[in-house]
Design a protein around this motif. Structure first.
Motif, PDB file in Angstrom:
ATOM      1  N   LEU A 271      36.580  36.755  38.783  1.00 10.77           N
ATOM      2  CA  LEU A 271      36.997  38.146  38.758  1.00 10.77           C
ATOM      3  C   LEU A 271      36.105  38.817  37.714  1.00 10.77           C
ATOM      4  CD1 LEU A 271      39.360  40.084  39.816  1.00 10.77           C
ATOM      5  CD2 LEU A 271      40.057  39.971  37.457  1.00 10.77           C
TER       6      LEU A 271
ATOM      7  N   LYS B  31      47.447  44.190  37.540  1.00  9.75           N
ATOM      8  CA  LYS B  31      47.561  42.914  38.239  1.00  9.75           C
ATOM      9  C   LYS B  31      47.601  41.779  37.226  1.00  9.75           C
ATOM     10  CE  LYS B  31      45.813  44.159  42.753  1.00  9.75           C
ATOM     11  NZ  LYS B  31      44.683  44.200  43.682  1.00  9.75           N
TER      12      LYS B  31
ATOM     13  N   ASP C 208      41.643  50.066  42.277  1.00 12.50           N
ATOM     14  CA  ASP C 208      42.803  49.993  43.171  1.00 12.50           C
ATOM     15  C   ASP C 208      43.515  51.338  43.148  1.00 12.50           C
ATOM     16  OD1 ASP C 208      42.229  47.397  43.774  1.00 12.50           O
ATOM     17  OD2 ASP C 208      43.670  46.533  42.369  1.00 12.50           O
TER      18      ASP C 208
ATOM     19  N   SER D  37      36.702  43.349  48.563  1.00 15.08           N
ATOM     20  CA  SER D  37      36.850  43.158  47.108  1.00 15.08           C
ATOM     21  C   SER D  37      35.629  42.518  46.461  1.00 15.08           C
ATOM     22  CB  SER D  37      38.052  42.284  46.816  1.00 15.08           C
ATOM     23  OG  SER D  37      39.074  42.548  47.686  1.00 15.08           O
TER      24      SER D  37
ATOM     25  N   PHE E  81      46.987  37.850  36.929  1.00 15.95           N
ATOM     26  CA  PHE E  81      46.280  36.800  37.667  1.00 15.95           C
ATOM     27  C   PHE E  81      46.500  35.439  37.007  1.00 15.95           C
ATOM     28  CE2 PHE E  81      43.661  40.663  38.165  1.00 15.95           C
ATOM     29  CZ  PHE E  81      43.490  40.712  39.541  1.00 15.95           C
TER      30      PHE E  81
ATOM     31  N   ARG F  68      37.560  29.161  45.272  1.00 12.61           N
ATOM     32  CA  ARG F  68      38.344  29.648  44.135  1.00 12.61           C
ATOM     33  C   ARG F  68      39.746  29.994  44.607  1.00 12.61           C
ATOM     34  NH1 ARG F  68      37.768  35.589  42.090  1.00 12.61           N
ATOM     35  NH2 ARG F  68      39.401  35.646  43.657  1.00 12.61           N
TER      36      ARG F  68
ATOM     37  N   HIS G 182      36.285  46.841  39.382  1.00 11.66           N
ATOM     38  CA  HIS G 182      36.278  45.372  39.446  1.00 11.66           C
ATOM     39  C   HIS G 182      35.828  44.871  40.807  1.00 11.66           C
ATOM     40  CE1 HIS G 182      40.213  46.635  40.964  1.00 11.66           C
ATOM     41  NE2 HIS G 182      40.287  45.479  41.614  1.00 11.66           N
ATOM     42  N   MET G 183      35.496  43.617  40.837  1.00 16.53           N
ATOM     43  CA  MET G 183      35.138  42.909  42.087  1.00 16.53           C
ATOM     44  C   MET G 183      35.247  41.423  41.802  1.00 16.53           C
ATOM     45  SD  MET G 183      32.043  41.312  41.671  1.00 16.53           S
ATOM     46  CE  MET G 183      30.632  41.336  40.584  1.00 16.53           C
ATOM     47  N   GLY G 184      35.077  40.605  42.828  1.00 20.98           N
ATOM     48  CA  GLY G 184      35.134  39.149  42.620  1.00 20.98           C
ATOM     49  C   GLY G 184      34.911  38.424  43.931  1.00 20.98           C
ATOM     50  N   SER G 185      35.188  37.117  43.914  1.00 29.93           N
ATOM     51  CA  SER G 185      35.066  36.295  45.132  1.00 29.93           C
ATOM     52  C   SER G 185      33.650  36.236  45.695  1.00 29.93           C
ATOM     53  CB  SER G 185      36.018  36.784  46.240  1.00 29.93           C
ATOM     54  OG  SER G 185      37.348  36.528  45.893  1.00 29.93           O
TER      55      SER G 185
ATOM     56  N   TRP H  70      38.829  35.401  52.447  1.00 32.50           N
ATOM     57  CA  TRP H  70      40.170  35.197  51.905  1.00 32.50           C
ATOM     58  C   TRP H  70      41.047  34.563  52.954  1.00 32.50           C
ATOM     59  CZ3 TRP H  70      42.591  39.873  48.863  1.00 32.50           C
ATOM     60  CH2 TRP H  70      42.072  39.872  47.577  1.00 32.50           C
TER      61      TRP H  70
ATOM     62  N   HIS I  54      35.267  48.265  42.987  1.00 31.05           N
ATOM     63  CA  HIS I  54      36.267  49.251  43.410  1.00 31.05           C
ATOM     64  C   HIS I  54      37.341  49.420  42.344  1.00 31.05           C
ATOM     65  CE1 HIS I  54      37.936  45.330  44.505  1.00 31.05           C
ATOM     66  NE2 HIS I  54      39.137  45.877  44.455  1.00 31.05           N
TER      67      HIS I  54
HETATM   68  O1  LIG Z   1      38.605  38.313  44.550  1.00 32.84           O
HETATM   69  C1  LIG Z   1      38.510  38.878  43.475  1.00 32.84           C
HETATM   70  O2  LIG Z   1      38.221  38.291  42.423  1.00 32.84           O
HETATM   71  C2  LIG Z   1      38.755  40.368  43.415  1.00 32.84           C
HETATM   72  C3  LIG Z   1      40.223  40.665  43.541  1.00 32.84           C
HETATM   73  C4  LIG Z   1      40.480  42.108  43.615  1.00 32.84           C
HETATM   74  O3  LIG Z   1      39.619  42.923  43.799  1.00 32.84           O
HETATM   75  C5  LIG Z   1      41.831  42.590  43.463  1.00 32.84           C
HETATM   76  O4  LIG Z   1      42.772  41.784  43.353  1.00 32.84           O
HETATM   77  O5  LIG Z   1      42.012  43.829  43.429  1.00 32.84           O
END
Ligand SMILES: O=C(O)CCC(=O)C(=O)O
Length: 310
Positions: A209, A193, A185, A179, A195, A273, A262-265, A118, A183
């Motif tokens: 995501l 959130k 939040d 992330s 997005f 991205r 959730h997770m991502g990236s 990130w 996990h």
């Molecule tokens: O990078 C991502 O898609 C995950 C973002 C994430 O976990 C969050 O914003 O809590």
């Protein structure tokens, strides 16, 4: 006085006790027992709560916003691409693309150091850590449709906690971290959130995501473990429950990230991205308030001031 100020004013011998207490509270708050903390704090501010409910009710309403709010409540996510203001989203995109065009310059100055995948690109827009309220990132987060959808779900005017722009890049063959792992939040008990994808997310290689809707995420609600690998998750939930948000640039969605695992990236090959995130909580916050994240620029309504705690 905040808890940390209390700790620093206390003789050294007593410090560990307070830290242990804070750690215990932090663990407790992550479980359903955290609702006791929330209810206690709420009961101390009933007047403020009534005012926030009144403000929520003063926002415009629309049948499609109510439907969106219901879906957020039942499933923990909703696609708001057709509801949000496209012009405001494009303003976010323009700011973001300008930042990316100066990536090398901004990455060199980056303050957020721990997530190698990130890059925080907005640091230069902050004064004393705060965004101007007329910043396109803030204006997008403050649109009435979003406040109404989230507010109806939270039964109260939400509090905008933060806005963020993140550029995710491939991590090659490094183990997944932060992330990128599953996990929930735990910023507060109700966290949503908003997005916007600022690049096309065409397939898994673009690191979408990815989440498990709230009903299927239930088995993880009281898990103390914070970040989990796939095998741990799929020991409890069928893979068919997983939703990847594969969507074009400017798609916008809300996820209850306290309820949806959730997770991502997880970016592959040469992809990148770009993602806009606005984080909201249901007040009052269960932890001490962090320093102000927004600074007033131009006229603001009482409602806007309440959402941004100004
Ligand atoms: O990078 C991502 O898609 C995950 C973002 C994430 O976990 C969050 O914003 O809590």
């Amino acid at each position: 006085m905040t808890m940390s100020e209390t700790a620093s004013a206390t003789p050294a011998a007593k410090k560990p006790k307070i830290n242990q207490f804070r750690r215990l509270l932090w663990h407790v708050n992550r479980t359903d027992l955290g609702w006791v903390t929330k209810a206690t704090l709420t009961s101390l501010q009933l007047g403020a709560r009534a005012k926030r409910i009144e403000m929520l009710n003063s926002l415009p309403a629309a049948p499609e916003w109510s439907t969106a709010s219901r879906q957020l409540n039942e499933q923990g996510y909703v696609d708001v691409s057709s509801i949000v203001d496209r012009g405001l989203a494009e303003a976010v995109l323009n700011v973001s693309q300008d930042k990316v065009s100066r990536l090398d310059e901004l990455a060199a100055k980056q303050q957020l150091g721990h997530k190698s995948f990130w890059v925080s690109l907005l640091d230069e827009d902050l004064i004393d850590g705060a965004f101007a309220t007329d910043h396109p990132f803030v204006r997008y987060a403050m649109q009435p449709a979003v406040l109404r959808i989230m507010g109806d779900f939270m039964h109260e005017l939400p509090q905008l906690s933060d806005v963020l722009l993140t550029l995710s890049r491939p991590t090659e063959n490094k183990p997944l971290t932060y992330s990128q792992l599953w996990h929930l939040d735990h910023d507060d008990k109700r966290v949503c959130k908003l997005f916007i994808y600022l690049t096309d997310v065409r397939d898994t290689a673009d690191g979408p995501l990815t989440f498990i809707p709230a009903p299927s995420s239930k088995p993880f609600r009281n898990t103390i473990k914070s970040h989990m690998a796939d095998d741990r998750v799929f020991a409890k939930v069928d893979r068919s429950a997983v939703k990847e948000i594969i969507a074009p640039k400017l798609s916008s969605f809300i996820v209850n990230t306290a309820r949806c695992l959730h997770m991502g990236s997880r970016i592959q090959s040469d992809r990148t991205r770009l993602l806009y995130t606005a984080t909201y909580i249901q007040p009052p916050r269960i932890y001490p308030e962090p320093p102000a994240r927004f600074r007033a620029v131009g006229p603001l309504s009482d409602l806007e001031r309440a959402v941004m705690r100004l």
